[in-house]
Design a protein around this motif. Structure first.
Motif, mmCIF file in Angstrom:
data_model
loop_
_atom_site.group_PDB
_atom_site.id
_atom_site.type_symbol
_atom_site.label_atom_id
_atom_site.label_comp_id
_atom_site.label_asym_id
_atom_site.label_seq_id
_atom_site.Cartn_x
_atom_site.Cartn_y
_atom_site.Cartn_z
ATOM 1 N N GLY A 18 147.228 98.799 78.541
ATOM 2 C CA GLY A 18 147.428 97.365 78.711
ATOM 3 C C GLY A 18 148.053 97.008 80.050
ATOM 4 N N LYS A 19 149.001 97.837 80.501
ATOM 5 C CA LYS A 19 149.658 97.575 81.780
ATOM 6 C C LYS A 19 148.659 97.634 82.935
ATOM 7 N N ALA A 20 147.746 98.614 82.897
ATOM 8 C CA ALA A 20 146.749 98.750 83.964
ATOM 9 C C ALA A 20 145.738 97.609 83.924
ATOM 10 N N ILE A 21 145.358 97.178 82.725
ATOM 11 C CA ILE A 21 144.413 96.060 82.598
ATOM 12 C C ILE A 21 145.017 94.803 83.204
ATOM 13 N N LEU A 22 146.291 94.553 82.904
ATOM 14 C CA LEU A 22 146.952 93.375 83.430
ATOM 15 C C LEU A 22 147.054 93.431 84.956
ATOM 16 N N LYS A 23 147.378 94.609 85.504
ATOM 17 C CA LYS A 23 147.454 94.758 86.957
ATOM 18 C C LYS A 23 146.090 94.526 87.606
ATOM 19 N N ALA A 24 145.048 95.104 87.000
ATOM 20 C CA ALA A 24 143.704 94.935 87.559
ATOM 21 C C ALA A 24 143.299 93.465 87.557
ATOM 22 N N TYR A 25 143.658 92.771 86.499
ATOM 23 C CA TYR A 25 143.362 91.342 86.438
ATOM 24 C C TYR A 25 144.087 90.584 87.550
ATOM 25 N N MET A 26 145.352 90.885 87.739
ATOM 26 C CA MET A 26 146.123 90.194 88.770
ATOM 27 C C MET A 26 145.602 90.524 90.168
#
Length: 821
Positions: free
Chosen positions: A508-516
């Motif tokens: 989840g942390k990586a998905i959020l970073k990729a989105y940002m």
């Protein structure tokens, strides 16, 4: 006053019709009389989401309840996302145009692991906190479902709950519970607790996970008495309602046809196939039900192509008589048929012959692997000779284009196995029938991705470097074969898919970073950013290869082990070991039970009976006499954002829905005889355009117009029709002049009207005039030059984009007195 919240920006958006709504059968209700409002979200573009049969079924099922209202949301294209962010405008539904935050339940249909960032786009633009632990009591309940949530852990941080399995029955119950609880001001956590009691619901916040390095140590419920989340399915496909009232989409979605499920589930046992496990048991729809759906569906939608949806339509128990009966009954209406999922061994000469009776819609041969050894590994018990014979039958049936499908990176694969793909393709390329060969062979090659709840869920995925080398080798071999082309997903995208397929909550942390960082639409080659994903993993402390390329131990706890889908882990391990020994497993549909873990009562759950006796067949024959009508119509309001192609489709389907028999051309690919005037640019309204249509029977002009108006999209209105007499003059040849009105709603000082008028007055064959009113300025242009708008746009590019300008086009036509303005 604008008629759509996005109207001022639509002129600047790509494919603006995907944002406007107002399609035929779109459901509008009184929000004040609704107990629960459901946002059905598809985290991809409109043209993908509107192809999804599951979404159509859920939309229809929920809206059938008078106190529930389901509305649609799709991911915007990046240009529209920027417009919304820059303007501060929220993402709005296609029905009420209310923002996502106004809904009680927000449900996502998640079809692939490569749409995770689009989930965040929709939530963010909709004004909903991305993380579930940041949502307030008043925020919607966010749920996920669909084929890619059997391992929901990578996106668990963003969802309040998941629906595991088929949602037709449970989704209305979720809406009822949420609606009742909202009335009573029940706390959010208590709502989730009540929903968690439903079979098929998984609430991730009620489970805790502990880790041991890259692996999972344990997944357990916070309350020991909580049962394991369990997949649900409907036991009788015949009881599943079909969405005859489906929304008729604008444009041409990827799958633009009437899709009808003949069955659900598959017992073929391909060891790489997740759907073959998670959609068990096989449930067949009665053939009489299939035929009824098709006949009613064609009448209600206006489609001219039918697709028999299935994981393996050739295994349907009476596929040949069904297809023959269907073609006998619909050939007269020029309805074509496609069978999108056929195993090579089930594509018979009879099916090939029947499918090609109207239009040759194309065939795909799914060989999967290049030789028989590797097919035994994956439990695809088909010989090379069977594949060659199937291709030969297709060629002899008159097809000159063929698609083949293979995978690379399969377990135990060697260089020899990859080379065997090229050899098999070459054998097919050299086939002949009557001295003719295939003109084009498209070879789809995808990368094998290990998926949860399959026998290969423990194996390591091949590395990106190895997969790329194999693909380059095949590309080099195909270049030497002439009419053979290589298609398929990028290796890097498959690698990302492989990471999430077997990922855990740390993703989840990586998905959020990729989105940002800006990752968007990862399923689309033009938008996929591999570099940003790698940066996101590194900054999150995640080793991607530990998830994608690591072999799991048979006793290792997997991120989805706490979920019960009905098929046992013991069976999957047995199949894994069989694969290592190159032993195949018989399809239990016609053989003995393989003890997969499902209750044996579901074996042969709904075997289709024989078809009833057929009605007499009326053979299609060339029309001896026809009647040609010239139709005048207006295109105003949101309809002005329909493209010329969308306009053609809208009228063609309206005519079919109204039951008017259109004359078709002759030849291998017959098409309805419509003739349209010159294309009008998207965004320009029109007060008088024309269409010619040729019918097999004569009709009263007023009844003809009224029937079309009852079936056309909002903003399209037929204003007149006249029967034409030979010799026919085309619309373009009969057009005396065209009048354009440029209406500018801002004060005239902001409108360079004098400059535009001076430019136009310098051109031949153009008359201009304008007037300024309190409401705005109108410039009127009368011309015979169909390209005048292009010239204005080139000379004044800023003024012609948005800014409150409305353009209205009017044709003045000769030759049909009843229609002359």
């Amino acid at each position: 006053m604008t008629e759509h919240p996005y109207e001022k920006w639509l002129d600047r958006a790509r494919n603006p019709s995907q944002y406007i709504g107002g399609e035929v059968n779109a459901v509008i209700k009184d929000a004040s009389a609704i107990d629960c409002r459901l946002a059905l979200c598809f985290p991809d573009l409109y043209k993908i989401g509107m192809s999804n049969l599951g979404l159509k079924i859920l939309y229809s099922v929920v809206n059938a309840r008078p106190n529930f209202w389901a509305e649609r949301f799709f991911a915007p294209e990046p240009d529209m996302e920027k417009i919304l962010r820059d303007s501060g405008e929220p993402l709005r539904s296609l029905e009420s145009h209310d923002p996502l935050s106004a809904f009680d339940v927000v449900g996502f249909s998640i079809a692939t692991e490569l749409c995770h960032t689009e989930i965040l786009v929709i939530l963010d633009l909709g004004g909903i906190p991305l993380l579930r632990n940041q949502r307030k009591e008043s925020d919607p309940i966010v749920i996920g479902g669909g084929p890619s949530v059997y391992n929901p852990e990578p996106i668990a941080d963003f969802f309040d709950l998941f629906v595991l399995g088929e949602a037709e029955d449970i989704l209305p119950e979720i809406c009822r519970i949420v609606g009742d609880c909202r009335k009573k001001w029940v706390a959010r956590k208590e709502i989730l607790r009540e929903l968690a009691s439903l079979e098929g619901v998984y609430v991730p916040s009620f489970f805790e996970v502990s880790y041991d390095g890259p692996a999972i140590k344990d997944i357990k419920p916070l309350q020991p008495s909580m049962p394991a989340p369990k997949r649900i399915f409907i036991s009788d496909l015949n009881a599943s309602p079909y969405p005859f009232d489906m929304v008729i989409p604008y444009g041409q979605p990827v799958f633009d046809r009437l899709s009808v499920e003949v069955d659900r589930g598959c017992t073929g046992g391909c060891r790489f196939c997740q759907a073959g496990i998670t959609y068990r048991p096989v449930r067949e729809r009665k053939p009489s039900g299939v035929l009824n759906i098709i006949h009613t569906g064609l009448k209600e939608t206006g489609y001219d192509e039918v697709s028999l949806a299935s994981l393996s339509s050739g295994d349907y128990s009476c596929i040949e008589p069904l297809v023959k009966r269907l073609m006998d009954e619909t050939e007269r209406e020029h309805v074509s048929l496609s069978l999108p999922s056929l195993r090579s061994g089930t594509l018979t000469e009879e099916l090939i012959s029947q499918v090609g009776r109207v239009r040759k819609t194309g065939f795909t041969i799914t060989a999967e692997a290049g030789n028989e050894r590797l097919r035994r590994v994956i439990n695809k018990n088909i010989s090379d000779d069977e594949i060659i014979q199937t291709a030969q039958n297709v060629l002899e049936g008159g097809w000159r284009h063929l698609k083949l499908y293979f995978m690379i990176g399969l377990p135990t694969e060697t260089d020899e196995d990859v080379e065997s793909i090229a050899r098999l393709v070459n054998r097919i390329r050299n086939l002949t029938a009557g001295g003719k060969r295939f003109r084009q062979i498209n070879v789809g090659v995808s990368q094998f991705v290990p998926k949860p709840f399959t026998p290969f869920q423990w194996v390591a995925m091949d590395s990106p470097e190895s997969l790329l080398a194999k693909k380059l080798k095949l590309a080099g071999a195909f270049r030497k074969m002439g009419p053979v082309s290589l298609k398929g997903h990028e290796v890097e995208a498959s690698f990302i898919e492989g990471i999430f397929a077997r990922g855990d909550r740390r993703m989840g942390k990586a998905i959020l970073k990729a989105y940002m960082k800006g990752c968007r639409l990862d399923n689309w080659r033009d938008y996929f950013r591999y570099d940003l994903w790698l940066e996101s993993f590194e900054e999150s402390g995640i080793d991607p290869s530990a998830y994608a390329n690591r072999e799991r131990g048979e006793d290792e706890t997997l991120p989805w082990d706490h979920i019960d889908i009905g098929v046992s882990k013991k069976f999957l391990l047995k199949e894994l070991n069989f694969s290592k020994q190159e032993i195949t497993t018989e399809d239990c549909r016609g053989g003995s039970c393989n003890a997969c873990g499902l209750n044996p009562k579901y074996k042969n759950i709904a075997t289709a009976p024989e078809l009833p006796s057929a009605c007499p067949v009326t053979e299609a024959k060339e029309t001896e006499k026809s009647w040609r009508y010239r139709i005048a119509f207006n295109k105003i309001g949101i309809a002005r954002y329909l493209s010329h192609l969308e306009l053609k489709t809208a009228f063609a389907r309206a005519v079919r829905r109204a039951g008017f028999p259109v004359v078709f051309s002759q030849g291998m690919h017959p098409h309805p005889k419509f003739s349209f005037g010159p294309a009008v640019s998207v965004g320009i309204g029109s007060l008088c355009e024309f269409i010619d249509v040729e019918l097999e029977t004569e009709h009263d002009e007023k009844e003809f117009c009224d029937a079309l108006n009852r079936r056309l999209e909002n903003g399209l209105e037929v204003t007149g029709a006249a029967l034409m007499t030979p010799p026919y003059k085309s619309i373009q040849a009969a057009t005396a002049e065209t009048v354009y009105e440029l209406f500018y709603e801002k004060p005239s000082t902001e409108f360079p009207i004098e400059a535009v008028k001076a430019f136009l007055d310098g051109l031949e064959g153009i008359d201009t005039g304008y007037e300024t009113k309190e409401s705005g300025t109108c410039l009127r242009i009368t011309t015979v030059n169909p390209g005048i708008l292009s010239k204005i746009r080139k000379e004044f590019p800023d003024f012609m984009l948005g800014g409150g300008i409305r353009l209205v086009k009017t044709n003045v036509i000769m030759g049909v007195p009843a229609l002359t303005l």
